[in-house]
Design a protein around this motif. Structure first.
Motif, mmCIF file in Angstrom:
data_model
loop_
_atom_site.group_PDB
_atom_site.id
_atom_site.type_symbol
_atom_site.label_atom_id
_atom_site.label_comp_id
_atom_site.label_asym_id
_atom_site.label_seq_id
_atom_site.Cartn_x
_atom_site.Cartn_y
_atom_site.Cartn_z
ATOM 1 N N SER A 30 0.518 -1.514 0.037
ATOM 2 C CA SER A 30 0.149 -0.020 -0.384
ATOM 3 C C SER A 30 0.643 1.582 0.150
ATOM 4 O O SER A 30 1.236 1.168 -0.067
ATOM 5 C CB SER A 30 -0.401 0.195 1.497
ATOM 6 O OG SER A 30 -0.088 0.290 2.048
ATOM 7 N N GLY A 31 0.277 2.524 0.171
ATOM 8 C CA GLY A 31 1.167 3.420 0.250
ATOM 9 C C GLY A 31 0.447 4.632 -0.776
ATOM 10 O O GLY A 31 -1.019 4.920 -1.053
ATOM 11 N N ASN A 67 5.059 7.594 -0.385
ATOM 12 C CA ASN A 67 5.306 6.425 0.236
ATOM 13 C C ASN A 67 4.806 5.000 0.194
ATOM 14 O O ASN A 67 3.292 4.615 -0.678
ATOM 15 C CB ASN A 67 4.229 6.684 1.480
ATOM 16 C CG ASN A 67 4.282 6.011 2.925
ATOM 17 O OD1 ASN A 67 3.650 6.423 3.430
ATOM 18 N ND2 ASN A 67 5.415 5.437 3.301
ATOM 19 N N ILE A 69 4.631 0.719 0.842
ATOM 20 C CA ILE A 69 4.718 0.118 2.107
ATOM 21 C C ILE A 69 4.328 -1.801 1.843
ATOM 22 O O ILE A 69 3.008 -2.123 1.987
ATOM 23 C CB ILE A 69 2.829 0.691 3.868
ATOM 24 C CG1 ILE A 69 3.479 1.935 4.512
ATOM 25 C CG2 ILE A 69 3.182 -0.405 4.713
ATOM 26 C CD1 ILE A 69 2.173 2.601 4.731
ATOM 27 N N SER A 71 4.068 -5.307 3.799
ATOM 28 C CA SER A 71 3.697 -6.363 5.004
ATOM 29 C C SER A 71 3.330 -7.351 4.915
ATOM 30 O O SER A 71 3.212 -7.863 4.158
ATOM 31 C CB SER A 71 2.987 -5.052 6.068
ATOM 32 O OG SER A 71 1.546 -5.508 5.110
ATOM 33 N N VAL A 80 6.770 -4.906 8.419
ATOM 34 C CA VAL A 80 6.497 -3.994 8.706
ATOM 35 C C VAL A 80 7.319 -3.249 7.899
ATOM 36 O O VAL A 80 8.524 -2.950 8.383
ATOM 37 C CB VAL A 80 5.382 -3.256 8.914
ATOM 38 C CG1 VAL A 80 5.350 -1.298 8.043
ATOM 39 C CG2 VAL A 80 4.110 -3.825 9.018
ATOM 40 N N ASP A 82 7.966 0.489 5.668
ATOM 41 C CA ASP A 82 7.470 1.373 5.020
ATOM 42 C C ASP A 82 8.665 2.513 4.523
ATOM 43 O O ASP A 82 9.439 3.354 5.738
ATOM 44 C CB ASP A 82 6.877 2.193 6.747
ATOM 45 C CG ASP A 82 5.643 3.443 6.088
ATOM 46 O OD1 ASP A 82 6.582 4.138 5.375
ATOM 47 O OD2 ASP A 82 5.527 4.002 6.557
ATOM 48 N N VAL A 84 9.424 6.305 2.101
ATOM 49 C CA VAL A 84 9.543 7.489 2.018
ATOM 50 C C VAL A 84 10.482 7.653 0.988
ATOM 51 O O VAL A 84 11.879 8.010 1.152
ATOM 52 C CB VAL A 84 9.473 8.158 3.312
ATOM 53 C CG1 VAL A 84 8.693 10.061 2.753
ATOM 54 C CG2 VAL A 84 7.496 7.769 4.450
ATOM 55 N N ASN A 99 10.607 5.086 6.776
ATOM 56 C CA ASN A 99 9.278 5.401 7.977
ATOM 57 C C ASN A 99 9.278 4.845 9.124
ATOM 58 O O ASN A 99 9.743 5.392 10.461
ATOM 59 C CB ASN A 99 8.101 6.261 7.101
ATOM 60 C CG ASN A 99 7.392 6.804 7.632
ATOM 61 O OD1 ASN A 99 7.490 7.409 8.670
ATOM 62 N ND2 ASN A 99 6.175 6.410 7.508
ATOM 63 N N GLN A 100 9.210 3.402 8.407
ATOM 64 C CA GLN A 100 9.036 2.875 9.807
ATOM 65 C C GLN A 100 9.757 1.182 9.204
ATOM 66 O O GLN A 100 9.138 1.181 8.048
ATOM 67 C CB GLN A 100 7.765 2.519 9.576
ATOM 68 C CG GLN A 100 6.835 3.846 10.270
ATOM 69 C CD GLN A 100 5.479 3.219 11.517
ATOM 70 O OE1 GLN A 100 5.525 3.014 12.095
ATOM 71 N NE2 GLN A 100 4.094 3.003 9.777
ATOM 72 N N ASN A 119 6.588 4.551 14.083
ATOM 73 C CA ASN A 119 6.280 6.764 14.606
ATOM 74 C C ASN A 119 5.545 6.527 15.420
ATOM 75 O O ASN A 119 5.308 5.573 16.405
ATOM 76 C CB ASN A 119 5.134 6.064 12.965
ATOM 77 C CG ASN A 119 5.265 7.080 11.668
ATOM 78 O OD1 ASN A 119 4.344 6.728 11.167
ATOM 79 N ND2 ASN A 119 6.724 6.728 11.300
ATOM 80 N N SER A 128 2.293 11.106 7.315
ATOM 81 C CA SER A 128 1.852 10.788 6.041
ATOM 82 C C SER A 128 0.763 11.982 5.446
ATOM 83 O O SER A 128 -0.465 12.024 6.799
ATOM 84 C CB SER A 128 0.749 9.078 6.125
ATOM 85 O OG SER A 128 -0.038 9.337 4.558
#
Length: 332
Positions: A30-31, A67, A69, A71, A80, A82, A84, A99-100, A119, A128
């Protein structure tokens, strides 16, 4: 020959049945991407004339961030990643474009352990823009922590109560080169959260933060954020209200009203003076069509002292700045 055919069919049926019964891997991608146009209404269009907090600092047509992501969710564990790319992410994240990045273990139905970079749990807004109602960000967001590297434990104490405890590097620090650590805690009740952060003074010192919101009707929501941070006399405190009215399934209008004050010669607002305060009003519309969200936004920042960020029409330090932005955010 019949026996051979029958045996082959049996093997095939068993293989097909095994494929149907085998649990599918729960991998998801996703993103978001976002871009915007911004112009100042009361000063020249340049990078110096922008609120230091907005995370939409450039004028004209500009880029936000991309972004992505990835997972994987197992039965009890998962991970996960993530990442950016872009100016908005760089302003909040710094190096690595991460980011993560964390792994988690669902020890029981009520306990989850998470280790890595995640985060922050403090504050109403996040990095985000897809998860925020307003496109530009608050002073409370930009002064507080963005991410933590460490170990946290989340406990579901009941249907309404939750508890999080964490030991981490000092905020926004990937590599601990000093041996200083931070402690974090969060107590939640029915969507209201009281957050705590403490380090020995290497970053924030001590911060307490309340984040919550209430559905006052089917179409009207009120979000609330308040925080106090102190590091040996330097710090800030403030509060923000987020009333939002949904006029249809696709359009919502909302206001962020924020009062923010620095303690001591913190200097980040741009004045370099002690105990500077700012009142920021941000009116945002949000129109959604499929996965695309369009956000027109009008913002007014008013400072108690002349600020090098808030310039007048002649480019001199001013006590106020008005600006307009139009953002496009796509989520997938």
């Amino acid at each position: 020959m019949k026996k051979l055919i029958t045996l082959s069919m049996l093997f095939m049926a068993t293989a097909i049945f095994a494929q149907e019964e085998a649990p599918a891997k729960k991998v998801s991608i996703s993103g978001t991407i976002d871009t915007y146009y911004k112009t100042n209404l009361s000063s020249p269009d340049n990078l110096s004339a922008t609120p230091g907090t907005s995370f939409a600092n450039e004028t004209g047509f500009a880029l936000g961030m991309a972004n992505i992501i990835a997972s994987y969710d197992g039965e009890k564990t998962g991970v996960v990643a993530d990442v950016v790319f872009g100016p908005r992410g760089d302003a909040a994240i710094g190096g690595y474009n991460l980011n993560q990045l964390y792994a988690y273990w669902n020890v029981s139905e009520s306990t989850t352990l998470t280790m890595g970079r995640f985060n922050t749990y403090l504050g109403y807004e996040v990095i985000s823009p897809a998860a925020n109602f307003n496109y530009s960000t608050s002073y409370l967001f930009s002064y507080g922590p963005f991410s933590h590297v460490g170990l946290k434990a989340d406990f579901a104490l009941s249907d309404d109560f939750s508890l999080m405890l964490a030991v981490m590097n000092a905020t926004d620090t990937n590599n601990n080169m000093t041996g200083d650590y931070a402690l974090g805690a969060q107590l939640g009740y029915s969507g209201q959260f009281l957050n705590f952060y403490y380090d020995s003074g290497v970053k924030l010192g001590f911060e307490i933060d309340y984040t919550g919101g209430f559905d006052l009707s089917d179409s009207f929501f009120l979000g609330i954020n308040a925080a106090y941070q102190d590091n040996d006399g330097l710090g800030f405190y403030g509060a923000a209200l987020y009333p939002q009215l949904a006029t249809s399934d696709s359009f919502t209008i909302g206001l962020r009203g924020e009062y923010f004050e620095e303690m001591g010669d913190y200097g980040a607002i741009g004045t370099g003076l002690e105990d500077t305060s700012v009142l920021a009003l941000t009116l945002t519309g949000s129109y959604s069509i499929e996965n695309l969200t369009i956000k027109p936004e009008l913002r007014l920042d008013s400072s108690s002292d002349d600020s090098s960020f808030l310039l007048d029409s002649n480019g001199a330090p001013s006590k106020s700045l008005s600006s307009f932005a139009l953002a496009a955010i796509y989520s997938f």
